[in-house]
Every structure is written in structure tokens, then in C-alpha cells.
Design an enzyme around this catalytic site. Sequence first.
Site, PDB file in Angstrom:
ATOM      1  N   ARG A 141     -11.680  -0.318  -6.778  1.00 44.57           N
ATOM      2  CA  ARG A 141     -11.278   0.064  -5.348  1.00 44.57           C
ATOM      3  C   ARG A 141     -10.445   1.612  -5.758  1.00 44.57           C
ATOM      4  NH1 ARG A 141      -6.850   2.054  -2.574  1.00 44.57           N
ATOM      5  NH2 ARG A 141      -5.877  -0.004  -3.219  1.00 44.57           N
ATOM      6  N   ASP A 142      -9.014   1.180  -5.880  1.00 42.04           N
ATOM      7  CA  ASP A 142      -8.234   2.172  -6.003  1.00 42.04           C
ATOM      8  C   ASP A 142      -8.749   3.419  -7.504  1.00 42.04           C
ATOM      9  OD1 ASP A 142      -5.949   3.839  -5.592  1.00 42.04           O
ATOM     10  OD2 ASP A 142      -4.696   2.551  -6.512  1.00 42.04           O
TER      11      ASP A 142
ATOM     12  N   HIS B 129       1.581   4.598 -10.713  1.00 40.79           N
ATOM     13  CA  HIS B 129       0.820   5.408 -11.336  1.00 40.79           C
ATOM     14  C   HIS B 129       1.319   6.122 -12.500  1.00 40.79           C
ATOM     15  CE1 HIS B 129      -2.374   5.816  -8.005  1.00 40.79           C
ATOM     16  NE2 HIS B 129      -1.727   4.876  -7.403  1.00 40.79           N
TER      17      HIS B 129
ATOM     18  N   CYS C 257      -4.714   9.573  -5.773  1.00 40.99           N
ATOM     19  CA  CYS C 257      -4.780   9.404  -4.289  1.00 40.99           C
ATOM     20  C   CYS C 257      -5.324  10.623  -3.582  1.00 40.99           C
ATOM     21  CB  CYS C 257      -3.177   9.198  -3.916  1.00 40.99           C
ATOM     22  SG  CYS C 257      -3.031   8.902  -2.230  1.00 40.99           S
TER      23      CYS C 257
ATOM     24  N   ASN D  27      -3.731   5.056 -12.149  1.00 44.33           N
ATOM     25  CA  ASN D  27      -2.881   3.844 -12.299  1.00 44.33           C
ATOM     26  C   ASN D  27      -2.701   3.682 -13.783  1.00 44.33           C
ATOM     27  OD1 ASN D  27      -3.310   2.307  -9.276  1.00 44.33           O
ATOM     28  ND2 ASN D  27      -5.110   3.258  -9.730  1.00 44.33           N
TER      29      ASN D  27
END
Length: 306
Positions: free
Chosen positions: A15-16, A209, A240, A249
Site C-alpha cells: 500500500r504505502d 521514512h 507521500c 519507508n
Amino acid sequence: MQLPKRVQIKEVGPRDGLQNEKVFIETAHKVALIDRLSETGLDYIEVTSFVHPKWIPQLADAVDVLKAIKRQKDITYAALVPNPKGLERALAAEIDEVSVFMSASEGHNQSNINKSIDETFPVLKEVVDGALAAGKTVRGYISTVIACPYDGYTKPAQVVRVAEKLFDMGITEISLGDTIGVGVPTQVDALLSEMLRHFKAEQLAMHFHDTRGTALANVVTSLTHGITKFDSAIGGLGGCPYAQGASGNVATEDLLYLLHEMGIETGVELERVQQTALYIEGILGKKLSSKQVAIARGEEESCQIS
């Protein structure tokens, strides 16, 4: 140094990690990534987001991904859910856990959610209430806990205020995100010293991050405060969309190496994670930032210690 004996890794790469990729990744590749991660020993994988495809087109196939993955019974498969409409889709896709998100800073919250902090609380409460009524657990993300790309440094008191509101809704855990990766150990120490005056360590997770290469140092600082849950992304993927310059991350495999060498158990197999990172690196067609991936592909010398 007093350290926990065991740490839980919460994998957010699907996801991220993928949401910031510009070229659409085929659904089959996303499914294969999640299925490979499910074989590494991880017990928590955030697989997708039910944000409107207009805002995050990379994750427009959320339902298809959830239908296709091979679920393991001891793994929690979670998804990010921004509003009641997203919750309907997430519940229909039989997600295990719902994640909601907001920022500790007004500037980032407005950019990310198009609402003020105070306007966001009622929307999230509706999501949380609906998820709890459906028998799901709910996790909360608070972004920009160290600094905001619009407002500058964030006061710990701002983070406490948002966390209190979220916990009052019935959320079981909050992940504290250094969204733009500017944090250093002294700032993490100050944040956690204040947070732990109000909440228990087991209620908190950290989400670093690695924009400036300080993520692992911040992990060590968090460990000394008794934090035992950390978000990470395979290969160091991520960023982001609403924080220009934010890099990925902390890499799951780099975090695993650190923890294992410190004698901390995770239950996750580093070599399998490395191989999975090499897989998604091949799909993306670009080198990932992870040190352990560089070692796995043979670019850096790996010495055997006996």
C-alpha cells in the site's frame, strides 16, 4: 541498553510502498508480491487502500487484489480506508483490519484530506463506528508527527491531542509517522517521552521514512522507549504524494537485519524478504534503496563472520 525481546513488523509495502509509483503495476504483480510476503513469516500486511482512484490511481484495483490473494490464517490483511464509502468497499472485500489516517499538522491534513483536523474527526468516527460494528479492529495513522512540509516542526502536544481523539473513538493502535523523514533520535525521544506520559507503549507503532538516512537510528531510539511495533516497506519503497521530497519507508529487510543482529526476534525470514524485494525490483524496473537488497544482488561485499 534495555531492549525488547521481540518486535512485530507491519509490512506496508503493497500500500504505502506502491502508492507513489507513477507507472501502473498490474494487479497480478501486486497479488504475487503479497503472496510472497505471506510466506516470509510476517503476520501483518497492509495490502491496499480504498481511497478514491482519482487520488491514488495506482491502487484502483483494491477489490481485485483482495479477491485474488492467497490468505494465510495467521496473517492480518489490512487496508487504508478514508471515509464511509471506502469502508463499504473494504468490508465487501472482507478486509481483516481497517486503517484510518490523518495528520498532526493542519497544512498536511488540508493537502492530504482537504479538511481541517477538526473537520476530519467526525468523518473518521463514522468509519471507526462502522468498522467496529462489523467486528473489525481499527488502526490509526497520524502523519507528520515530527515535521510538516507546510507548517514546519510539529509540537508533541499536537500529536497527543490527535491521538487522544482517535483512541476515544475505539481505535486500538496508532502508528506515528515521520512522513517526510526529517526526524532524528533527539526529536523521536522528545515525542515518545511526551506520548508515553499519556499512552502505553503497546498502543503505539512507529512509521519512519528514510529521506535523510536516519530511520534506523530512530528505530533504535524507539526501542529504548519500549516500542515493539514498526511499519516498514519491502525494498524501502514508498513516499507521500502530498509531501514533496519524501522518500520511501525504512526497508523491511534493513530493519530485520538491525533487529536480528541486536538479538531481537521478529519471526520473519530475512532471506525470503530479500528475495521478495528482488522480485518487486524486477517488476518495477529500477533499483530499490535497501542496503540488504544491494547485498542480495551482489553489489556490495558481504562478509561472513564466524
